[in-house]
Design an enzyme around this catalytic site. Sequence first.
Site, short mmCIF file in Angstrom:
data_model
loop_
_atom_site.label_atom_id
_atom_site.label_comp_id
_atom_site.label_asym_id
_atom_site.label_seq_id
_atom_site.Cartn_x
_atom_site.Cartn_y
_atom_site.Cartn_z
N ARG A 68 -2.10 -1.04 5.30
CA ARG A 68 -3.28 -1.46 4.76
C ARG A 68 -3.13 -2.83 4.05
O ARG A 68 -3.77 -3.66 3.92
CB ARG A 68 -3.75 -0.46 3.56
CG ARG A 68 -4.48 0.77 4.42
CD ARG A 68 -4.90 1.71 3.30
NE ARG A 68 -3.78 2.58 2.80
CZ ARG A 68 -3.90 3.51 1.82
NH1 ARG A 68 -4.78 3.82 1.11
NH2 ARG A 68 -2.71 4.21 1.67
N CYS A 87 0.72 -1.28 0.04
CA CYS A 87 -0.08 -0.03 0.06
C CYS A 87 0.81 1.24 0.15
O CYS A 87 1.59 1.39 -0.89
CB CYS A 87 -1.02 -0.04 1.26
SG CYS A 87 -0.04 0.04 2.73
#
Lengths: 99, 282
Positions: free
Chosen positions: B238, B233
């Site tokens: 994430r 990410c």
Amino acid sequence: MSSCGAVVGGVSLDHVDVTKQAVIQGVISNSAGPASTGYARLNDKNGEFVAEVPLSERGEFRFFAAPGTWTVVALIPGGTSRTDVTAELGQIADLDITL
Amino acid sequence: MARNEVLVDTEWALAHIDDPKIVFVEVDEDTAAYEANHIRGAVGLNWRTELQDGVRRDIIRKESIEALLSAKGIANDDTVVLYGGNNNWFAAYAYWYLKLYGHQDVRLLDGGRKKWELDGLELVSEPTVRPATTYVATEQDRSLRSFRDDVLNAIGTKNLVDVRSPDEYAGRLLAPAHLPQETSQVAGHVPTAVNIPWSKAANDDGTFKSDDELKSLYEGAGVDLDKDTIAYCRIGERSSHTWFVLRELLGIQNVTNYDGSWTEYGSLVDVPVAVGDAPGQA
């Protein structure tokens, strides 16, 4: 290092050159006033999640978007709403969302 | 690994909140969140000051994680239940981190802090103090982690999954939209990476979708799950969420997290970058 994380209410505008940003901000309220517990979510024009911040104690949120059309989703205990908004570079779009 | 061995719901959490061998750990970027209130008995981890090496750009070393977990009162045989804000991004990062250093029993609280708050469950402000332990970590399990050269070598050969939002992937945004759009890197993605935003794996309340929905999500996007997969990410939180989905929920073993992510890749000199909504060519 900047993080991917969200701070309560969104990042402060202090030291941010807002002429280079397309800011979407506002306050989410329920029948008793500003919601101190809850989240604001930003979806793009296709309904895809982009970002989410916890509301401040005064129900505030802030996003740094790009020019275009976005949807702010309010998530508070017992309620959800969606509000469309247009962001422009150098402008601050202010929303007042009541559930 | 079965879903219920890595993921617990709020009902389970409430039933085990006073078990001394189960440690709830809140991980947020914003330490004010833990300090303001947290699940009763939970300890807090600060990803920035406690999980990052203060000198090198790296995660902390074995001796440091041992000292940290010992001071927090976490023992090797404790069950660690992680939760946090941002739909568990940072909790998933801490999960990956603890697995990297060999902790046996780690779980995520489904929905994290958001679901707990929206359900109106109890949060307390008193800090938790647990008796110190003598934690012993393993060496880093490098089979869970990818570095920049692994990513370059994976272009056109392995699965690269960019889990940022479509606008970050395409290069229209440099950062998540709750942060100012000012960074030093170029915008775009690693060529041949497919864009499957982490959020497609989660429901609105932050809980994970069902295993069947998750499998269709990745297969539907053309990811051949028999091949090695690297998730990335912007700084690795994430992508930890997606790593958790693929490896821990779906049981796909050959999945790594590139924690350098776009912050590193987008700053490299002389590497290919793709812009726009298509994956691009190798």
